[in-house]
Design a protein around this motif. Structure first.
Motif, mmCIF file in Angstrom:
data_model
loop_
_atom_site.group_PDB
_atom_site.id
_atom_site.type_symbol
_atom_site.label_atom_id
_atom_site.label_comp_id
_atom_site.label_asym_id
_atom_site.label_seq_id
_atom_site.Cartn_x
_atom_site.Cartn_y
_atom_site.Cartn_z
ATOM 1 N N PHE A 1 27.867 -10.584 -3.782
ATOM 2 C CA PHE A 1 27.079 -11.747 -3.386
ATOM 3 C C PHE A 1 27.936 -12.987 -3.564
ATOM 4 O O PHE A 1 28.551 -13.177 -4.621
ATOM 5 N N ARG A 2 28.000 -13.815 -2.515
ATOM 6 C CA ARG A 2 28.778 -15.057 -2.598
ATOM 7 C C ARG A 2 28.260 -16.057 -1.573
ATOM 8 O O ARG A 2 28.036 -15.708 -0.422
ATOM 9 N N ASP A 3 28.062 -17.280 -2.002
ATOM 10 C CA ASP A 3 27.675 -18.383 -1.111
ATOM 11 C C ASP A 3 26.422 -18.088 -0.292
ATOM 12 O O ASP A 3 26.359 -18.380 0.897
ATOM 13 N N THR B 1 23.389 -12.723 6.143
ATOM 14 C CA THR B 1 22.862 -14.027 5.735
ATOM 15 C C THR B 1 21.402 -14.122 6.144
ATOM 16 O O THR B 1 20.917 -13.330 6.948
ATOM 17 N N ARG B 2 20.718 -15.096 5.589
ATOM 18 C CA ARG B 2 19.319 -15.333 5.961
ATOM 19 C C ARG B 2 19.199 -16.772 6.405
ATOM 20 O O ARG B 2 19.744 -17.681 5.763
ATOM 21 N N GLU B 3 18.489 -16.974 7.505
ATOM 22 C CA GLU B 3 18.291 -18.331 8.031
ATOM 23 C C GLU B 3 17.372 -19.107 7.104
ATOM 24 O O GLU B 3 16.489 -18.548 6.471
ATOM 25 N N GLY B 4 17.581 -20.404 7.059
ATOM 26 C CA GLY B 4 16.752 -21.254 6.200
ATOM 27 C C GLY B 4 17.246 -21.243 4.776
ATOM 28 O O GLY B 4 18.096 -22.030 4.392
ATOM 29 N N ARG B 5 16.767 -20.328 3.995
ATOM 30 C CA ARG B 5 17.139 -20.222 2.586
ATOM 31 C C ARG B 5 18.070 -19.023 2.419
ATOM 32 O O ARG B 5 17.744 -17.899 2.776
ATOM 33 N N GLU C 1 14.930 -10.683 13.143
ATOM 34 C CA GLU C 1 14.728 -12.127 13.272
ATOM 35 C C GLU C 1 14.735 -12.787 11.897
ATOM 36 O O GLU C 1 14.162 -12.281 10.941
ATOM 37 N N GLY C 2 15.416 -13.915 11.799
ATOM 38 C CA GLY C 2 15.500 -14.644 10.545
ATOM 39 C C GLY C 2 16.740 -14.309 9.726
ATOM 40 O O GLY C 2 16.946 -14.861 8.655
ATOM 41 N N TYR C 3 17.550 -13.386 10.229
ATOM 42 C CA TYR C 3 18.760 -12.976 9.517
ATOM 43 C C TYR C 3 19.973 -13.118 10.423
ATOM 44 O O TYR C 3 19.849 -13.134 11.640
ATOM 45 N N GLY C 4 21.120 -13.184 9.810
ATOM 46 C CA GLY C 4 22.380 -13.187 10.542
ATOM 47 C C GLY C 4 23.277 -12.106 9.964
ATOM 48 O O GLY C 4 23.326 -11.921 8.753
ATOM 49 N N VAL C 5 23.937 -11.379 10.824
ATOM 50 C CA VAL C 5 24.873 -10.341 10.389
ATOM 51 C C VAL C 5 26.151 -10.505 11.196
ATOM 52 O O VAL C 5 26.108 -10.710 12.407
#
Length: 92
Positions: free
Chosen positions: A80-82, A46-50, A32-36
């Motif tokens: 690491f990018r964007d 990715t990470r949600e929010g920040r 939870e809180g991440y996107g893959v």
């Protein structure tokens, strides 16, 4: 005498196993809180929010390992990018 349908059943079962484990047909768990997501053969975290920053590669790697059910195929090509960490070698 062998049932003539039996070999077909085994072939169908073997082919369905291949399809079931391909990235496009499998539902992977994501913390939870991440996107893959898949990017070609690679994995993007990715990470949600920040978004992530450059110093948070270990956190992204742990999320990718969990997503890959044990281990992402990490290499010197990880980048690491964007606000996202990319693991171009995909799951091990």
């Amino acid at each position: 005498m062998m049932n003539p349908i039996l070999p077909l059943g085994f072939a169908t079962l073997a082919l369905s196993a291949c399809v079931g484990f391909s990235p496009g047909n499998t539902i992977y768990p994501v913390a939870e809180g991440y996107g893959v997501d898949f990017e070609g053969r690679g994995v993007v975290v990715t990470r949600e929010g920040r978004g992530f920053d450059y110093s948070e590669g270990l956190e992204a790697r742990r999320v990718a390992d969990n997503f890959c059910r044990g281990q992402v195929n990490s290499s010197t090509r990880d980048n690491f990018r964007d606000g996202a960490w990319r693991f171009p070698q995909g799951c091990a």
